[in-house]
Scaffold this motif. Structure first.
Motif, mmCIF file in Angstrom:
data_model
loop_
_atom_site.group_PDB
_atom_site.id
_atom_site.type_symbol
_atom_site.label_atom_id
_atom_site.label_comp_id
_atom_site.label_asym_id
_atom_site.label_seq_id
_atom_site.Cartn_x
_atom_site.Cartn_y
_atom_site.Cartn_z
ATOM 1 N N ASP A 5 0.830 -1.211 0.000
ATOM 2 C CA ASP A 5 0.000 0.000 0.000
ATOM 3 C C ASP A 5 0.862 1.259 0.000
ATOM 4 N N LEU A 23 -2.095 10.164 -3.781
ATOM 5 C CA LEU A 23 -3.500 10.207 -3.401
ATOM 6 C C LEU A 23 -4.128 11.491 -3.927
ATOM 7 N N ARG A 49 -9.078 3.861 -1.090
ATOM 8 C CA ARG A 49 -8.338 5.060 -1.460
ATOM 9 C C ARG A 49 -8.723 5.540 -2.864
ATOM 10 N N LEU A 75 -6.958 7.381 -5.937
ATOM 11 C CA LEU A 75 -5.629 7.680 -6.447
ATOM 12 C C LEU A 75 -5.667 8.826 -7.448
ATOM 13 N N TYR A 124 -7.209 -3.941 0.654
ATOM 14 C CA TYR A 124 -6.860 -2.616 0.138
ATOM 15 C C TYR A 124 -7.480 -2.440 -1.241
ATOM 16 N N TYR A 135 -8.606 0.319 -4.388
ATOM 17 C CA TYR A 135 -8.244 1.610 -4.980
ATOM 18 C C TYR A 135 -9.112 1.904 -6.195
ATOM 19 N N THR A 175 -9.320 5.218 -9.182
ATOM 20 C CA THR A 175 -8.660 6.443 -9.633
ATOM 21 C C THR A 175 -9.692 7.550 -9.835
#
Length: 496
Positions: free
Chosen positions: A50, A59, A99, A101, A115, A117, A119
């Motif tokens: 990560d 981020l 998250r 990105l 985890y 992600y 974008t």
């Protein structure tokens, strides 16, 4: 250097997963099966990698959007196999991390151990929360089904996919793809693991299930996958990484609504779209590459935020990453890698540290200046490679409170050909003074309501920023250019 370019660069990296295996119960099926890693190992791997993902992509700096995605994702997670009454404790107590990105590429992926992600590029191309719910559910499905650990038992060749414009082999003049991209081998192995189509179909089903059980209109997911197909066709490129090994988008357009209907028949109402709330989150989001984080134009690389510039040799490919800028020669037989050296206190130390860490002896070295005013240090050396010797040119310069370092190299027998390019790029590093470039702003999405009924193409401004084409905006809005749009419809328009 805090963003990535919008083209795909594929590096093929050969790796061997652990030969050991463990037998544990699947969170999805409840049955025991073999995995390459224990769940505890998967959680640790995700945690370790990560940090590299954050360094690689960066981020997206919008706290409200990040919190919005996190809250929605937690709702989907609550209805997944990871949070059910019969879920084994080691799974149910695993904390997930979601998250956003800072990448313009339309992409989503997950690491083992929780985890997930997405974008900003992907978020911009969705139309409502329901579509995001299916995407998030799909990635949670990969984690819950432990697909990476399943594939780890048999897969020995993975694709390291990053953002760029050229295609290099497993090794680039002796430097592996993951090293060129500042990734560890573990990140290369697990982040860019190629799932089987069976894995992808299972994650599609789980994504629909999790979204439907949360109340979202899961059939909406099909609209997004249709957009991905159009992005691929419009760019004349292969499918985005989100689809690299996935079932055909046309197949998904049919199967996703069918799976959603099956859950409706079981009594799960799917009424949530939340398009208005979603669009409010998109208003002002950065679209495409952010020029403030570095861009190349007319033979120069500019970084408005850090206020520097340096020349780019003609026809060289620029790969702008969060951690570094890589310049690759047209024939892919020379490279320049530009980074901030946070360990060195001056240019000479930066060069000497590099030589020492790589057990290299300088053939020549000296103090110099970039553009006649910025203190710098340069060294030339030859490095022995497994297949060929490399000519290496190391240059560091002090500017704006940072130490910047260029690591330039080619095969030793071609070094004299590229040395003039290496020297020009480094010695002409300079302060950026062009106010127009210093003040450049990124393209952002403006969310508006149409004031009349018209074809979508007629609702677009007469000129679009940053060479954006009308078809791109139609895809962004999941409509056709000649489609009639009713008055009062919410649409996304790029502005700068």
């Amino acid at each position: 250097m805090r963003t990535l370019t919008s083209y795909l660069l594929i590096f093929f990296s050969v790796f061997i997963f652990s030969n050991s295996c463990t037998v544990q119960k699947s969170p999805v099926s409840g049955n025991k099966r073999a995995y390459a890693y224990s769940w505890e190992e998967e959680v640790q791997i995700g945690k370790d990698v990560d940090n590299q993902i954050i360094a690689q992509y960066g981020l997206y700096q919008d706290e409200n959007l990040s919190e919005y995605v996190k809250n929605l994702s937690e709702e989907i997670l609550a209805n997944s196999h990871m949070r059910r009454e019969d879920t084994p404790q080691k799974y149910s107590e695993t904390e997930f991390t979601f998250r956003v990105l800072d990448s313009p590429v339309v992409n989503a992926f997950a690491l083992p151990g929780g985890y997930v992600y997405v974008t900003r590029g992907l978020i911009a191309h969705l139309e409502n929360e329901a579509q995001l719910a299916v995407v998030i559910g799909h990635e949670i499905g990969h984690v819950a089904a432990r697909h990476a650990s399943q594939r780890g038992l048999t897969q020995t060749i993975g694709q390291v996919v990053a953002v760029g414009g050229a295609i290099l082999g497993q090794e680039f003049l002796g430097m592996s793809g993951e090293n060129l991209l500042a990734l560890s081998s573990q990140a290369a192995q697990l982040l860019f693991l190629s799932y089987s189509r069976e894995n992808e179909r299972e994650s599609d089903e789980l994504g629909v299930e999790y979204a439907a059980k949360t109340g979202y209109a899961a059939a909406e997911g099909a609209e997004f996958f249709n957009s991905l197909k159009r992005i691929s066709e419009n760019s004349n490129q292969s499918l985005p990484t989100f689809l690299s090994s996935h079932p055909d988008p046309g197949e998904r357009e049919q199967t996703i609504p069918r799976k959603a209907e099956q859950w409706a028949e079981e009594g799960y109402e799917q009424t949530i779209y939340d398009a208005e709330e979603y669009m409010s989150q998109l208003n002002g989001i950065v679209y495409g590459n952010n020029p403030r984080q570095g861009f190349s134009e007319d033979g120069m690389f500019y970084h408005p935020d850090l206020e520097f510039q340096f020349p780019v040799p003609e026809s060289w490919q620029v790969i702008n990453q969060a951690q570094q800028v890589a310049l690759v020669s047209p024939e892919q037989n020379a490279v320049m890698i530009f980074q901030i050296d946070s360990e060195a206190s001056n240019p000479e130390q930066a060069v000497r540290n590099f030589l020492s860490n790589n057990e290299l002896q300088a053939e020549t070295q000296r103090s110099t200046q970039s553009s006649g005013q910025w203190n710098a240090y340069v060294a030339n050396t030859t490095a022995q490679g497994e297949q060929q010797d490399l000519g290496v040119y190391v240059y560091a310069v002090e500017f704006g409170g940072n130490i910047y370092r260029f690591i330039n190299y080619s095969s030793a027998d071609q070094y004299s050909t590229f040395e003039p390019d290496f020297e020009e790029t480094t010695t002409e590093f300079d302060r950026l003074t062009d106010q127009q470039i210093l003040n450049i702003n990124p393209v952002r999405l403006s969310v508006i309501q149409t004031d009349r009924r018209a074809r979508f193409s007629d609702l677009l401004p007469s000129s679009l920023p940053m060479d954006i084409q009308p078809e791109e905006i139609a895809i962004l809005n999941q409509v056709q250019l000649d489609e009639m749009i009713e008055a009062g419809t919410t649409i996304k328009i790029p502005t700068q």
